[in-house]
Design an enzyme around this catalytic site. Sequence first.
Site, PDB file in Angstrom:
ATOM      1  N   THR A 116      -6.716  -4.956  -7.426  1.00 31.43           N
ATOM      2  CA  THR A 116      -8.071  -5.192  -6.940  1.00 31.43           C
ATOM      3  C   THR A 116      -9.111  -4.381  -7.701  1.00 31.43           C
ATOM      4  O   THR A 116      -8.826  -3.263  -8.154  1.00 31.43           O
ATOM      5  CB  THR A 116      -8.159  -4.807  -5.449  1.00 31.43           C
ATOM      6  N   TYR A 140      -8.068   0.987   1.069  1.00 32.45           N
ATOM      7  CA  TYR A 140      -7.560  -0.246   0.457  1.00 32.45           C
ATOM      8  C   TYR A 140      -7.355  -0.039  -1.049  1.00 32.45           C
ATOM      9  O   TYR A 140      -6.274  -0.293  -1.590  1.00 32.45           O
ATOM     10  CB  TYR A 140      -8.544  -1.393   0.723  1.00 32.45           C
TER      11      TYR A 140
END
Length: 324
Positions: A116, A140
């Site tokens: 990501t 995250y």
Amino acid sequence: MKILITGGAGYIGSHVVKALGKLGHDLVIYDNLSTGHRQAVTYGELVVGDLAEKSKLEALFEAKKFEAVLHFAGSIVVPESVAHPLKYYQNNTLNSHFLLSLCEKYKVKKFIFSSTAAVYGMPEDGLCTENSPLSPINPYGHSKLMTEQMLKDLAASSEFRFVALRYFNVSGADPEGQLGQSFPEATHLIKVACEAACAKRDHLKIYGTDYPTSDGSCVRDYIHVSDLAEAHVRALEYLERGGKSDILNCGYGHGFSVKEVVKLIKEVTGVDFKVIETDRRAGDPASLTAKVDRIHGILQWKPQFDDLKVIIRSAYEWEKKKPY
Ligand code: UDP
């Protein structure tokens, strides 16, 4: 190729399953269906299970003799990761560790990982090259970066090779209308706005209008999910050809502000849904846009849907008819 696809019933995974299935690969999809859907699996065999169910997953490795693993399963909501960090370290880091230990044990040497843009944190000018400093600002991003590190170390110590794709803002839906985003309690901008345009929500909130960007709202690089799926196909072919391990940004290389996206969604859908400007959301960097020379050079990836209107239209079409 005999391929294991974790999270293949989810939004991105299901688009990749379709792309690989069309090419005739032999697919096993392993998904706990927490956010995925049985109907989204259009090719291959679905095995319902969680990555934390160790004996179940190992039995699958034992039985199937996979040649490659594509690893999509994980948790992906930035604000949730801020509120429940340990869930993210479990689902994204510890489960990946176990999956990699099975790859090592059963000699699976090709691996594609869903990483990501959140690994970059807050890049100074908002533009990220693969060599930009890695400094996540939410759990995250940290949880995914740790897995990238495991991949690098494993590749350095063995014949294991991987491609980690750092996704920017994935959106849109299958142009054939078969697949799309069906995440319960969606939080992603284009999805939420399409729900508002379909009157499934009363309004859309814009989180923060005081960022240091041209109009004060956050800037992101939105990429169509089918182009992203094609990048996975290319990455697998690259590894098959003997390509070296690599980490590649996956975006189009241009950013749009939240306000610009909302304006375009209203234009494309013709619906003037209610918008409320509110405070910043925890964990959001001001601006994230990909430098994409590397993926173009290494994978010869050729995006087909690099047009925000096309992305929005496909997301809206999906939202209107959403069969699951
Ligand atoms: N955003 C927003 N309203 C929403 C959802 C998202 O203003 O209902 C903003 C969010 O603050 C961020 C951008 O849209 O600046 C993209 O957020 P999203 O959740 O789609 O993806 P992320 O970049 O967090 O992975």
